[in-house]
Each structure stands twice: as C-alpha cells, then as structure tokens.
Design a protein around this motif. Structure first.
Motif, PDB file in Angstrom:
ATOM      1  N   PRO A   1     -72.864  27.845 -55.645  1.00 28.90           N
ATOM      2  CA  PRO A   1     -73.858  26.585 -56.367  1.00 28.90           C
ATOM      3  C   PRO A   1     -74.422  25.731 -55.370  1.00 28.90           C
ATOM      4  O   PRO A   1     -75.313  25.198 -55.236  1.00 28.90           O
ATOM      5  CB  PRO A   1     -72.710  26.095 -57.557  1.00 28.90           C
ATOM      6  CG  PRO A   1     -71.649  26.437 -57.087  1.00 28.90           C
ATOM      7  CD  PRO A   1     -71.438  27.533 -56.540  1.00 28.90           C
TER       8      PRO A   1
ATOM      9  N   PRO B   1     -88.109  21.518 -53.408  1.00 33.48           N
ATOM     10  CA  PRO B   1     -88.773  20.808 -54.527  1.00 33.48           C
ATOM     11  C   PRO B   1     -88.168  19.385 -54.518  1.00 33.48           C
ATOM     12  O   PRO B   1     -89.143  18.405 -55.023  1.00 33.48           O
ATOM     13  CB  PRO B   1     -88.301  21.362 -55.879  1.00 33.48           C
ATOM     14  CG  PRO B   1     -87.360  22.323 -55.491  1.00 33.48           C
ATOM     15  CD  PRO B   1     -87.444  22.770 -54.029  1.00 33.48           C
TER      16      PRO B   1
ATOM     17  N   LYS C   1     -85.157  32.480 -53.710  1.00 37.39           N
ATOM     18  CA  LYS C   1     -84.659  31.857 -54.615  1.00 37.39           C
ATOM     19  C   LYS C   1     -84.008  32.873 -55.743  1.00 37.39           C
ATOM     20  O   LYS C   1     -83.002  32.805 -56.372  1.00 37.39           O
ATOM     21  CB  LYS C   1     -85.956  31.302 -55.587  1.00 37.39           C
ATOM     22  CG  LYS C   1     -86.312  29.890 -55.264  1.00 37.39           C
ATOM     23  CD  LYS C   1     -87.602  29.148 -55.831  1.00 37.39           C
ATOM     24  CE  LYS C   1     -88.845  30.073 -55.424  1.00 37.39           C
ATOM     25  NZ  LYS C   1     -89.781  29.462 -55.981  1.00 37.39           N
TER      26      LYS C   1
ATOM     27  N   ARG D   1     -90.682  16.030 -54.389  1.00 37.76           N
ATOM     28  CA  ARG D   1     -90.575  14.954 -55.616  1.00 37.76           C
ATOM     29  C   ARG D   1     -90.311  13.609 -55.017  1.00 37.76           C
ATOM     30  O   ARG D   1     -91.116  12.589 -55.629  1.00 37.76           O
ATOM     31  CB  ARG D   1     -89.403  15.453 -56.553  1.00 37.76           C
ATOM     32  CG  ARG D   1     -89.740  15.137 -58.079  1.00 37.76           C
ATOM     33  CD  ARG D   1     -88.953  15.920 -58.770  1.00 37.76           C
ATOM     34  NE  ARG D   1     -87.806  16.181 -58.401  1.00 37.76           N
ATOM     35  CZ  ARG D   1     -86.728  15.659 -59.146  1.00 37.76           C
ATOM     36  NH1 ARG D   1     -86.852  14.718 -60.028  1.00 37.76           N
ATOM     37  NH2 ARG D   1     -85.558  16.022 -58.678  1.00 37.76           N
TER      38      ARG D   1
ATOM     39  N   GLY E   1     -77.547  26.579 -53.680  1.00 40.92           N
ATOM     40  CA  GLY E   1     -78.683  26.362 -54.536  1.00 40.92           C
ATOM     41  C   GLY E   1     -78.971  24.724 -54.653  1.00 40.92           C
ATOM     42  O   GLY E   1     -80.052  24.268 -54.370  1.00 40.92           O
ATOM     43  N   ALA E   2     -77.928  24.074 -54.416  1.00 41.71           N
ATOM     44  CA  ALA E   2     -78.363  22.446 -54.514  1.00 41.71           C
ATOM     45  C   ALA E   2     -79.070  22.096 -53.100  1.00 41.71           C
ATOM     46  O   ALA E   2     -79.735  21.417 -52.882  1.00 41.71           O
ATOM     47  CB  ALA E   2     -76.824  21.773 -54.383  1.00 41.71           C
TER      48      ALA E   2
ATOM     49  N   PHE F   1     -81.016  24.065 -51.335  1.00 45.76           N
ATOM     50  CA  PHE F   1     -82.221  24.342 -51.575  1.00 45.76           C
ATOM     51  C   PHE F   1     -83.138  23.445 -52.237  1.00 45.76           C
ATOM     52  O   PHE F   1     -84.087  22.991 -51.906  1.00 45.76           O
ATOM     53  CB  PHE F   1     -82.727  25.779 -52.052  1.00 45.76           C
ATOM     54  CG  PHE F   1     -83.879  26.359 -52.416  1.00 45.76           C
ATOM     55  CD1 PHE F   1     -85.004  26.595 -51.615  1.00 45.76           C
ATOM     56  CD2 PHE F   1     -84.378  25.795 -53.715  1.00 45.76           C
ATOM     57  CE1 PHE F   1     -86.182  26.974 -51.811  1.00 45.76           C
ATOM     58  CE2 PHE F   1     -85.607  26.320 -54.162  1.00 45.76           C
ATOM     59  CZ  PHE F   1     -86.601  26.637 -53.160  1.00 45.76           C
ATOM     60  N   VAL F   2     -82.725  23.061 -53.504  1.00 47.57           N
ATOM     61  CA  VAL F   2     -83.204  22.128 -54.266  1.00 47.57           C
ATOM     62  C   VAL F   2     -83.536  20.650 -53.614  1.00 47.57           C
ATOM     63  O   VAL F   2     -84.704  20.226 -53.682  1.00 47.57           O
ATOM     64  CB  VAL F   2     -82.324  21.798 -55.671  1.00 47.57           C
ATOM     65  CG1 VAL F   2     -83.321  20.507 -56.207  1.00 47.57           C
ATOM     66  CG2 VAL F   2     -82.440  22.887 -56.495  1.00 47.57           C
TER      67      VAL F   2
ATOM     68  N   LEU G   1     -80.450  33.274 -54.458  1.00 50.09           N
ATOM     69  CA  LEU G   1     -79.762  31.918 -55.089  1.00 50.09           C
ATOM     70  C   LEU G   1     -79.434  32.048 -56.367  1.00 50.09           C
ATOM     71  O   LEU G   1     -78.454  31.664 -56.902  1.00 50.09           O
ATOM     72  CB  LEU G   1     -80.561  30.681 -54.790  1.00 50.09           C
ATOM     73  CG  LEU G   1     -80.736  30.307 -53.240  1.00 50.09           C
ATOM     74  CD1 LEU G   1     -81.541  29.524 -53.068  1.00 50.09           C
ATOM     75  CD2 LEU G   1     -79.484  29.984 -52.384  1.00 50.09           C
ATOM     76  N   VAL G   2     -80.231  32.529 -57.302  1.00 51.79           N
ATOM     77  CA  VAL G   2     -80.197  32.556 -58.700  1.00 51.79           C
ATOM     78  C   VAL G   2     -78.891  33.577 -59.019  1.00 51.79           C
ATOM     79  O   VAL G   2     -78.022  33.448 -59.885  1.00 51.79           O
ATOM     80  CB  VAL G   2     -81.346  32.656 -59.612  1.00 51.79           C
ATOM     81  CG1 VAL G   2     -80.841  33.206 -60.872  1.00 51.79           C
ATOM     82  CG2 VAL G   2     -82.387  31.838 -59.290  1.00 51.79           C
TER      83      VAL G   2
END
Lengths: 182, 182
Positions: free
Chosen positions: B93, B104, B82, B108, B96-97, B99-100, B85-86
């Motif tokens: 980007p 998580p 993370k 969710r 990052g997407a 990973f999301v 990625l940050v």
DNA sequence: GTCTATAATTGGATAGAC
DNA sequence: GTCTATCCAATTATAGAC
C-alpha cells in the motif's frame, strides 16, 4: 474473492471444504471457475439502482442516487472485485466491461434519463445528460475511488453524507434552472 | 512494466539481455527489484504539474491543468503502473500512496492553492478549495479512469479537449463569482 | 462423486566455474 | 561480475482407489 486473483486451487478447496478434484469435476479449468465466480459476483454486488421518481425534486433524487452510488463504491466486496478485474484486465477485458455496464454504467444511465426529463420540464439546464450524470458521480467519487483501489487511507476519513451534499449543491449550481448553458 | 506485476525473473533477465544471477547480484530478492522499479516509474511518470500563474484567468488555468491531468491519466505507461499498484495493493500500500501523492494528489493541491487565492480576490466563490479541486478533476476523469484500468473501450472514444471544456464550463457555473454558496 | 497420491511444470533463488 | 546448471517449493491438473 477474499484472497484475490492469484489464490490457489488448494486454498479454494480448503475454504470450500472439499478436495481439488471435486472442484475439477464441476469446472474444467481454473480459468472457467474464475470466470464463473466473477460473473456471479458482478450480479450479486451491483445491486439494481432504484429508478428515480420522475416527479421528485432534483435535489432529493440526486442525494438518493449519490448515496447509493457511494455506498456501492465503498463496499468492501466491490473493492475486492474491482481489484481482481483490474489485475486480470489483460486476460479478461470482457469481465471488466460486464461490471462497468451493470454497476456505474447503470447508475449513470438512470440519472441521465432523469436529467433529460427534468430538462424538458425546465427544472434543470442540462444539454448533454450523460455528461452531466458523469459530472455528478465524478465529483463525488473520483478521489476516493482511486484510494480504495490502491488500499490508501483517505485523509480525512470519508463522510458519505457530506460528500453527497457538497456534490449535489455544486451540481445544482452548475445545472440548475437559472444557469446559462454554453 | 510491459508484462505486469506477475512477470517472471526469467522474462526480465531475457528482456535485459543478462542472466538471472546478474540481476540477483544487484537486488537481493524479486521484491526488492519490484519496489525499485515501481518507485522509479512513479518518478518518471508523474511529471511535475506546472504551477498555475496566479494572475491568469480561471478558465485558462483550469483548461491547462485539466489537459495535463487528462493526458497523464490516459498515458499508457501510467495506466500500466496503476494496474500494477492495484494488483499489489495488499502487499505494497505504501507504493500506492506514493503514486497518489506524486500524481493526482499534487495536481489537486496545486489547483486548490490557486482556487483559494482566486477566492480571496473575489474571482471565484470557493468555500473548500480541496473539495472544489476534486470536483473539477473528478468531473473530467472519473468514468475514463475506471474504463482504462479495466481495459474497457470508452464509447464514444474520449475527446480530451471536449471533456476539458465541458468540465471547465460546469465548474465555472458552480464556482464562478456570481454563485451563491451554501 | 469424492478422496488421496502423484505427475508435470513453473519460477524464485543459489552453487560453482570462469 | 557474469554465466550455466541446478535446487526446491509451489501450483495446476490428473490417476486411481473407494
């Protein structure tokens, strides 16, 4: 702050309208300049969270704190600062701690104090105020926080007022006066 | 992954026990290698979240999902990923997407599906399952997530089981069957 | 104090032998 | 395919004139 943690001294001097040597007259190393800029940014960005009015309705206090918190969290400058703090966390964990204390930490302590007082008055059923405060802020911000740090668009686009209202409602159901704690 | 996003090709070659040219035979640029490593890491680290048993008690399902989520969030490899990625969110980007979605986001969606089913059965009072799922994970993880990214020690040290239990209890008070929604 | 010019080092990428 | 040696650009930091 605009270009991120790996900006060159050349670019900084250009943006400042001076030469590199002029910067080196004020700061011994790039590290020193970096630390000074970040410390200053933390001060600027983490505006003081208003202390809640002890007499106000919980729903109103939560809504105000919630909106302030979300606004701060979504502020473009704050996002940039956090990215820099994350990227340099290995070299400067102290700066990260500084931000946590001044930003989300302060908001959490303020809310926890208020919740503790309301619990004593019997208007809320809060056993552990710090945990309850974290529950409130966490409900609102968690997903949006990760996405903003990663530069990922939030779908659907975030509606601060709606998120705040939903979190306030859920919090009051969980910690309202009629609730059975365990 | 050990040394972070700004590791040199020299260091990678040393750790791999080969020369730089050998790496350049497999990957055209450092960027290509970076993307390949991150994509692989996302696959490795975001282990598939177990689909909840539709018949199980909400409290048990929440506790299981909660523990899995917290364990993944606090995993040292996941934290390092993370951070990378940050730090590279401006250039990548898309990663990052990725990973999301896989991490998580998947947790969710799984929880939201379960909550929706339980709401139909009348065992939970959930109007918006995605929001409720976010509330649950957010309550548990928000503060610890920021601190781990920033390399800031969590005081007091985090107790996963306790955090999960507190979040489950608060969630059930907010979204339990007897609750009045608005 | 500020500028221009310049070390000195690092790091991505390539050349050429084997 | 792999290695050693090397190129070239970028970057931190300093020297020396004004």
């Amino acid at each position: 702050m605009e270009q991120g943690h790996d900006v060159s001294m050349e670019a900084i001097a250009l943006a400042a309208g001076v030469s590199k040597q002029t910067i080196y007259n004020a700061f011994a190393t790039k590290e020193d300049l970096f630390v000074a800029i970040v410390e200053d940014s933390v001060d600027r960005i983490t505006k003081v969270v208003a202390e809640p009015d002890p007499g106000a309705e919980p729903a109103a206090v939560l809504a105000t704190l919630g909106r302030d918190f979300m606004t701060l969290m979504l502020d473009e400058r704050a996002i940039r600062l956090k990215r820099i703090l994350v990227a340099t966390s290995a070299q400067h964990p102290r700066l990260g701690a500084l931000f946590v204390q001044a930003g989300p930490g302060q908001a959490r302590r303020r809310l926890a104090e208020y919740l503790a007082a309301e619990a004593l008055r019997g208007r809320l059923a809060v056993a552990d105020p710090m945990v309850a405060a974290e529950h409130f802020f966490g409900m609102m911000s968690s997903h949006a926080h990760l996405c903003t740090l990663l530069g990922v668009a939030i779908e659907p686009p975030i509606d601060i007022d709606r998120r705040v209202d939903l979190a306030v409602a859920a919090f009051l159901r969980a910690y309202g006066p009629g609730t059975t704690r365990r």
